[in-house]
Design a protein around this motif. Structure first.
Motif, PDB file in Angstrom:
ATOM      1  N   GLN A 180      -5.811   0.307  -2.939  1.00  0.00           N
ATOM      2  CA  GLN A 180      -5.234  -0.087  -1.652  1.00  0.00           C
ATOM      3  C   GLN A 180      -5.730  -1.486  -1.284  1.00  0.00           C
ATOM      4  O   GLN A 180      -6.896  -1.827  -1.511  1.00  0.00           O
ATOM      5  CB  GLN A 180      -5.671   0.897  -0.545  1.00  0.00           C
ATOM      6  CG  GLN A 180      -5.036   2.281  -0.652  1.00  0.00           C
ATOM      7  CD  GLN A 180      -3.590   2.330  -0.156  1.00  0.00           C
ATOM      8  OE1 GLN A 180      -3.339   2.196   1.026  1.00  0.00           O
ATOM      9  NE2 GLN A 180      -2.656   2.517  -1.071  1.00  0.00           N
TER      10      GLN A 180
ATOM     11  N   LYS B 193       1.451   6.652  -6.682  1.00  0.00           N
ATOM     12  CA  LYS B 193       0.117   7.215  -6.935  1.00  0.00           C
ATOM     13  C   LYS B 193      -0.812   6.245  -7.676  1.00  0.00           C
ATOM     14  O   LYS B 193      -1.525   6.603  -8.612  1.00  0.00           O
ATOM     15  CB  LYS B 193       0.237   8.545  -7.706  1.00  0.00           C
ATOM     16  CG  LYS B 193       1.005   9.595  -6.918  1.00  0.00           C
ATOM     17  CD  LYS B 193       0.825  10.973  -7.502  1.00  0.00           C
ATOM     18  CE  LYS B 193       1.290  12.058  -6.587  1.00  0.00           C
ATOM     19  NZ  LYS B 193       2.588  11.924  -5.973  1.00  0.00           N
TER      20      LYS B 193
ATOM     21  N   ASN C  46       0.835  -1.210   0.000  1.00  0.00           N
ATOM     22  CA  ASN C  46       0.000   0.000   0.000  1.00  0.00           C
ATOM     23  C   ASN C  46       0.872   1.263   0.000  1.00  0.00           C
ATOM     24  O   ASN C  46       0.585   2.222  -0.704  1.00  0.00           O
ATOM     25  CB  ASN C  46      -0.922   0.014   1.224  1.00  0.00           C
ATOM     26  CG  ASN C  46      -2.110  -0.927   1.023  1.00  0.00           C
ATOM     27  OD1 ASN C  46      -2.375  -1.364  -0.090  1.00  0.00           O
ATOM     28  ND2 ASN C  46      -2.803  -1.235   2.097  1.00  0.00           N
TER      29      ASN C  46
ATOM     30  N   ASP D 118       0.964   3.963  -2.897  1.00  0.00           N
ATOM     31  CA  ASP D 118       0.765   5.376  -2.536  1.00  0.00           C
ATOM     32  C   ASP D 118       1.844   6.236  -3.174  1.00  0.00           C
ATOM     33  O   ASP D 118       1.588   7.289  -3.740  1.00  0.00           O
ATOM     34  CB  ASP D 118       0.883   5.513  -1.010  1.00  0.00           C
ATOM     35  CG  ASP D 118      -0.416   6.021  -0.423  1.00  0.00           C
ATOM     36  OD1 ASP D 118      -1.412   6.049  -1.161  1.00  0.00           O
ATOM     37  OD2 ASP D 118      -0.413   6.383   0.777  1.00  0.00           O
TER      38      ASP D 118
END
Lengths: 76, 526
Positions: free
Chosen positions: B135, B131, B124, B128
């Motif tokens: 998730q 981008k 995750n 992140d």
């Protein structure tokens, strides 16, 4: 047998291979020396040592190693 | 659930012995299996399903591989010489398929219970960072107790069948008892099928001699835990919870105390496990052999948690380092680099696999992975510099077999281990590094700090005497003296005086009651 003793002496001198019977248990041969020893034995005696045979009982003395080599040669 | 719970050690165990002995020899193994499964269900409730699935999977895979082996032998009898190699290869592939399927099945459970969240959290973070608008959902779940222990033991059973070390057992109840024997469920040690299965199934009667002999070992475990580990726990908890308020030497004492506490708690638990095994006539393998006398980190791991080290050596180190590609690498490297550095390359690749997995086995966290890599690095450095150290000692005329040098090696190794265990115990890598730095940044010492943990002078005196006692025992055992055998040769009065003495010592000097917080069973969490 003589050839085997020569290999052992080259890898790990200062050990009396005629009498010592705890080469692995007594930590005369560590994992790296065993890797080297296996490679030498396979080249010199034209055998293949399977992983399953790498147990202290087969490597604790020169006589035991020799027994293993002879057994593997017969099986071949 | 802790084996140091008096209800377990002094009510449950004798009750099991009575029930076991009440049944005829033929049925005792089944009684022991039923008790073991009930014990597991009591601790892990419905998660016992996973233990049963694991047992069934290794049993069926074992039988499958055995049948393929038998079929291969039959086909080979009538085959032409030139066909034989192809036949062997074909059956080897089939056996490997069964083995891999079984490994995947068992490791998937382990992964889902123990590692899924760790990988999900890190994936995750990665998504992140890049981008990615997705998730993975984090699921909270509690795994069955001791899953890491029985999974590796279960895998050793199928791997031993695959390698031809043992034959598959046709009796699923014997396999089940071997994998589920209640004392080994929580913290091991890993036994191989050939070590314990037969003896467990034999249903040997628990005699007065085996019962008292077993309790002798159990009491020794209790002494380690109650007299030493539970006192060290007070120091460890205080220092690790608030290391910033303590001076460097106090932080070092806290770090050292943790490793010694871990040893006393874990080896004490193993004493109980081995003691219970002795009652039933089962020789469970030893898991510790005076680890603090090790000459280097590699040697340390042949003396600490021995069964885990052997598992990794047999099923990871040698299979990796002796694979076709690694063998050819060793052969080529040996010609160029000689006998020491030649096998070092393939050995190091295998060693890296071992220590990454060893770190992960202990837990799903970066500090566990660092703990593994730290040991890999220390062992690698030891291997690289061994010839230089040997040469230097020779030049300086230092005899490496002499006592003085051995003591130097043991102290050096112990300090390196303390640092490794710091990364193991600390809640995160950041805390571990901060604690490591604190030892040097605040390198002064006030003796008064030791009295702020909640231990008085009496506690320290008892702790020191306990540690000295254990140290003397270790020296005696290192010299090859079998203390228990010597005690068993004494007359009945001396023997019982020793037993009662040990009980009194635990009752008088054990750290229980108000003000003491017992150590949690550390390894049971794995």
């Amino acid at each position: 047998m003589e050839e085997l003793i020569e290999i052992l002496e080259e890898l790990q001198p200062d050990v009396d291979y005629e009498t010592v019977d705890d080469l692995v248990d007594g930590r005369y041969l560590d994992s790296l020396t065993i890797l080297s020893l296996i490679s030498e034995i396979e080249d010199a005696f034209d055998v293949e040592i399977p992983t399953v045979e790498i147990i202290p009982a087969n490597f604790n003395s020169a006589a035991k190693i020799w027994e293993l080599i002879e057994r593997l040669q017969e099986e071949d | 659930m802790s084996f140091f719970n008096p209800v377990f050690a002094f009510v449950f165990v004798p009750l099991v012995v009575i029930i076991y002995n009440l049944f005829p020899k033929k049925l005792r193994a089944y009684v022991l299996l039923a008790i073991s499964l009930l014990f597991f269900a009591f601790v892990s409730k419905w998660l016992i399903l996973y233990l049963i699935l694991s047992i069934v999977s290794v049993y069926l895979s074992g039988i499958g591989m055995q049948k393929l082996e038998e079929k291969k032998k039959e086909v080979l009898k009538t085959a032409e010489k030139e066909e034989k190699k192809a036949i062997k290869e074909s059956y080897k592939k089939k056996r490997k398929f069964v083995l891999v399927l079984c490994i995947i099945f068992n490791v998937t459970f382990l992964f889902m219970f123990k590692y899924f969240n760790f990988f999900a959290v890190n994936l995750n973070l990665l998504m992140d960072y890049f981008k990615v608008g997705h998730q993975i959902t984090i699921v909270k779940h509690i795994g069955p107790i001791g899953i890491s222990f029985y999974t590796l033991e279960a895998l050793s059973y199928v791997l031993d069948i695959y390698y031809g070390k043992i034959e598959a057992d046709k009796n699923i109840l014997r396999v089940a008892l071997y994998l589920a024997f209640f004392p080994q469920l929580l913290e091991g040690p890993f036994a191989r099928y050939s070590d314990t299965a037969e003896a467990l199934y034999a249903g040997k009667k628990v005699t007065f001699e085996s019962f008292t002999f077993g309790y002798q070992r159990i009491l020794y475990g209790f002494a380690k835990k109650l007299i030493i580990a539970d006192r060290l726990n007070i120091i460890v908890k205080s220092v690790f919870e608030d290391f910033n308020i303590y001076n460097g030497l106090t932080v070092f004492i806290g770090i050292a105390s943790y490793t010694i506490m871990l040893y006393m708690e874990f080896s004490g638990t193993i004493d109980i496990v081995i003691g219970i095994g002795e009652m039933f006539g089962v020789k469970i393998p030893e898991n510790f052999k005076q680890p603090f006398f090790a000459k280097n980190v590699s040697d340390f791991w042949t003396r600490w948690h021995i069964s885990l080290g052997l598992w990794f050596k047999d099923y990871i180190f040698y299979p990796v380092s002796l694979s076709k590609s690694m063998k050819s690498l060793t052969s080529k490297a040996k010609k160029k680099l000689g006998n020491h550095y030649g096998p070092l390359l393939s050995g190091s690749v295998a060693l890296l696999c071992v220590w990454l997995l060893n770190g992960l086995w202990h837990g799903a966290g970066w500090h566990y992975i660092f703990f593994g890599l730290y040991h890999f690095f220390m062992i690698l450095m030891g291997n690289i510099f061994e010839p230089s150290v040997a040469k230097t000692c020779e030049k300086l005329k230092i005899d490496r077999r002499k006592k003085g040098y051995r003591i130097f090696q043991a102290v050096k190794t112990t300090i390196l281990v303390f640092i490794g265990e710091l990364f193991f115990r600390a809640p995160s890598l950041t805390v571990a590094f901060a604690m490591f730095g604190r030892m040097f940044n605040a390198a002064s010492f006030r003796t008064g700090e030791l009295l702020t943990f909640g231990m008085d002078i009496r506690d320290y005196v008892v702790l020191m005497i306990g540690l000295i006692g254990m140290f003397v025992m270790s020296i005696v055992r290192e010299k090859g003296v079998d203390v228990r055998e010597n005690i068993s040769k004494k007359n009945i009065w001396t023997r019982w005086a020793i037993y009662y003495g040990l009980i009194l010592l635990i009752l008088i000097f054990g750290a229980y009651g108000q003000g003491y917080v017992p150590v949690d069973p550390i390894y049971a969490d794995f």
